[in-house]
Design an enzyme around this catalytic site. Structure first.
Site, PDB file in Angstrom:
ATOM      1  N   ARG A 196     -30.824  26.133 -48.271  1.00 43.14           N
ATOM      2  CA  ARG A 196     -32.150  26.082 -47.629  1.00 43.14           C
ATOM      3  C   ARG A 196     -33.182  26.512 -48.662  1.00 43.14           C
ATOM      4  NH1 ARG A 196     -35.727  29.589 -45.287  1.00 43.14           N
ATOM      5  NH2 ARG A 196     -36.808  28.894 -43.416  1.00 43.14           N
TER       6      ARG A 196
ATOM      7  N   LYS B 122     -36.203  34.661 -52.670  1.00 43.51           N
ATOM      8  CA  LYS B 122     -36.068  35.936 -51.958  1.00 43.51           C
ATOM      9  C   LYS B 122     -36.102  37.138 -52.896  1.00 43.51           C
ATOM     10  CE  LYS B 122     -34.598  34.316 -47.542  1.00 43.51           C
ATOM     11  NZ  LYS B 122     -33.486  33.911 -46.707  1.00 43.51           N
TER      12      LYS B 122
HETATM   13  N1  HH2 Z   1     -34.554  32.577 -44.340  1.00 46.56           N
HETATM   14  C1  HH2 Z   1     -35.812  32.613 -43.845  1.00 46.56           C
HETATM   15  C2  HH2 Z   1     -36.102  31.989 -42.617  1.00 46.56           C
HETATM   16  N2  HH2 Z   1     -35.145  31.319 -41.929  1.00 46.56           N
HETATM   17  N3  HH2 Z   1     -32.918  30.594 -41.736  1.00 46.56           N
HETATM   18  C3  HH2 Z   1     -31.658  30.561 -42.208  1.00 46.56           C
HETATM   19  N4  HH2 Z   1     -30.701  29.905 -41.528  1.00 46.56           N
HETATM   20  N5  HH2 Z   1     -31.311  31.158 -43.397  1.00 46.56           N
HETATM   21  C4  HH2 Z   1     -32.227  31.850 -44.139  1.00 46.56           C
HETATM   22  O1  HH2 Z   1     -31.855  32.414 -45.199  1.00 46.56           O
HETATM   23  C5  HH2 Z   1     -33.579  31.917 -43.655  1.00 46.56           C
HETATM   24  C6  HH2 Z   1     -33.887  31.267 -42.421  1.00 46.56           C
HETATM   25  C7  HH2 Z   1     -36.882  33.309 -44.601  1.00 46.56           C
HETATM   26  O2  HH2 Z   1     -37.541  32.429 -45.463  1.00 46.56           O
HETATM   27  P1  HH2 Z   1     -38.950  31.763 -45.122  1.00 46.56           P
HETATM   28  O3  HH2 Z   1     -38.802  30.801 -43.998  1.00 46.56           O
HETATM   29  O4  HH2 Z   1     -39.567  31.195 -46.331  1.00 46.56           O
HETATM   30  O5  HH2 Z   1     -39.832  32.993 -44.717  1.00 46.56           O
HETATM   31  P2  HH2 Z   1     -40.462  33.462 -43.351  1.00 46.56           P
HETATM   32  O6  HH2 Z   1     -39.354  33.779 -42.409  1.00 46.56           O
HETATM   33  O7  HH2 Z   1     -41.282  34.669 -43.747  1.00 46.56           O
HETATM   34  O8  HH2 Z   1     -41.299  32.340 -42.822  1.00 46.56           O
END
Ligand code: HH2
Length: 291
Positions: A270, A236
């Site tokens: 995660r 992040k």
């Molecule tokens: N971060 C993201 C998405 N979902 N869910 C939880 N519970 N906690 C988090 O910190 C979290 C999440 C963002 O990361 P990523 O899935 O890689 O990105 P994107 O939402 O752009 O797909």
């Protein structure tokens, strides 16, 4: 896996409190070590891996790899939450279309699957296919049917803190605490037992980089809720604020953040990079138990 066995049951935050027999979380926490949730984004636009796994074969292959590397949970999402703005909302139909050729195959791998969605109809459909956990980045506070769907299906829920925009002037710890209070009240009213709840401060969501750092530093504040805590710091932007780097170059920062999060009470991390995380957690646990 053998390397997991090196991890200490004495890790901070273990065993997580009040888990009832039969719940997927109970089974997972019986491993008595921090859990690693591997991220599978079936999206064109996720902030760190958008477009890599939109193709169903590539997505399933990646899920297999995450499993082989030691993921305890696979978190499957088909709508980017775009913590840093620019999110393109997708319809439920589009979200389901992306998931359709992938989700059932991923569930077949036999590792508990969480569905990362903001839509109750997608959650209901995924739970029907065999997903065990709903990962709601709005903590049951956006879609009014989300809590009911989770309760009716006996699902576990990850309730993440979020805000429409960051406000550097607020006390972020107080804001997260008030949000958790609200999410827990919604869950209780819907009949979701606390043994099925995980709280997550939502690193990068509606937060300045400094506030994201503070949420990890002060994670232990939220132990008082008596449910497991999850931290998702993987790749992040707050890492970039400390050491300028592109998302794929933030593995060192991600590992540092997750190790410290576990010290402060995180029961689940995660991550995009499962193998290095499993190794880092195992070594940290081995050092802790060698004291
Ligand atoms: N971060 C993201 C998405 N979902 N869910 C939880 N519970 N906690 C988090 O910190 C979290 C999440 C963002 O990361 P990523 O899935 O890689 O990105 P994107 O939402 O752009 O797909």
């Amino acid at each position: 896996m053998a390397r997991h066995m090196a991890m200490s049951a004495k890790s901070e935050g273990f065993p997580p409190p009040k888990a009832a027999a039969g719940d997927v979380l109970t089974r997972l926490f019986a491993k008595r070590r921090p859990l690693v949730m591997g991220v599978l984004n079936v999206t064109p636009d996720s902030f760190s891996d958008g477009g890599h796994f939109l193709d169903a074969r590539a997505a399933i292959e990646h899920a297999r790899r995450l499993a082989a590397e030691g993921a305890d949970i696979l978190d499957v999402g088909a709508e980017s939450t775009r913590p840093y703005g620019g999110a393109v909302r997708v319809s439920a139909e589009q979200e389901r279309e992306r998931l359709l050729p992938v989700l059932a195959e991923v569930i077949k791998l036999g590792i508990p699957v969480s569905i990362d969605t903001m839509k109750s109809e997608i959650a209901a459909w995924a739970l029907g296919l065999g997903a065990a956990i709903v990962n709601d980045v709005w903590g049951l506070q956006r879609d009014p049917d989300m809590a009911k769907i989770a309760a009716e299906n006996g699902a576990s829920v990850i309730m993440m803190h979020n805000r429409d925009s960051a406000d550097p002037a607020i006390d972020i710890v107080a804001d997260v605490t008030a949000f958790f209070d609200q999410s827990l009240a919604i869950a209780a009213a819907a009949g979701i037992p606390s043994s099925r709840i995980v709280l997550d401060p939502g690193i990068g969501f509606g937060k300045t980089p400094e506030q994201s750092l503070a949420c990890i530093a002060r994670l232990d504040t939220w132990r008082r809720f008596g449910v497991p805590l999850l931290v998702g710091a993987s790749r992040k932007r707050f890492i970039h604020s400390v050491t300028p780097s592109d998302p794929a170059e933030r593995i060192g920062g991600s590992l540092a953040a997750h190790l410290l999060a576990v010290e402060k009470g995180a029961a689940i991390v995660r991550v995009h990079d499962v193998a290095p995380t499993v190794q880092a957690l195992a070594v940290a646990a081995a050092i802790r138990s060698a004291q």
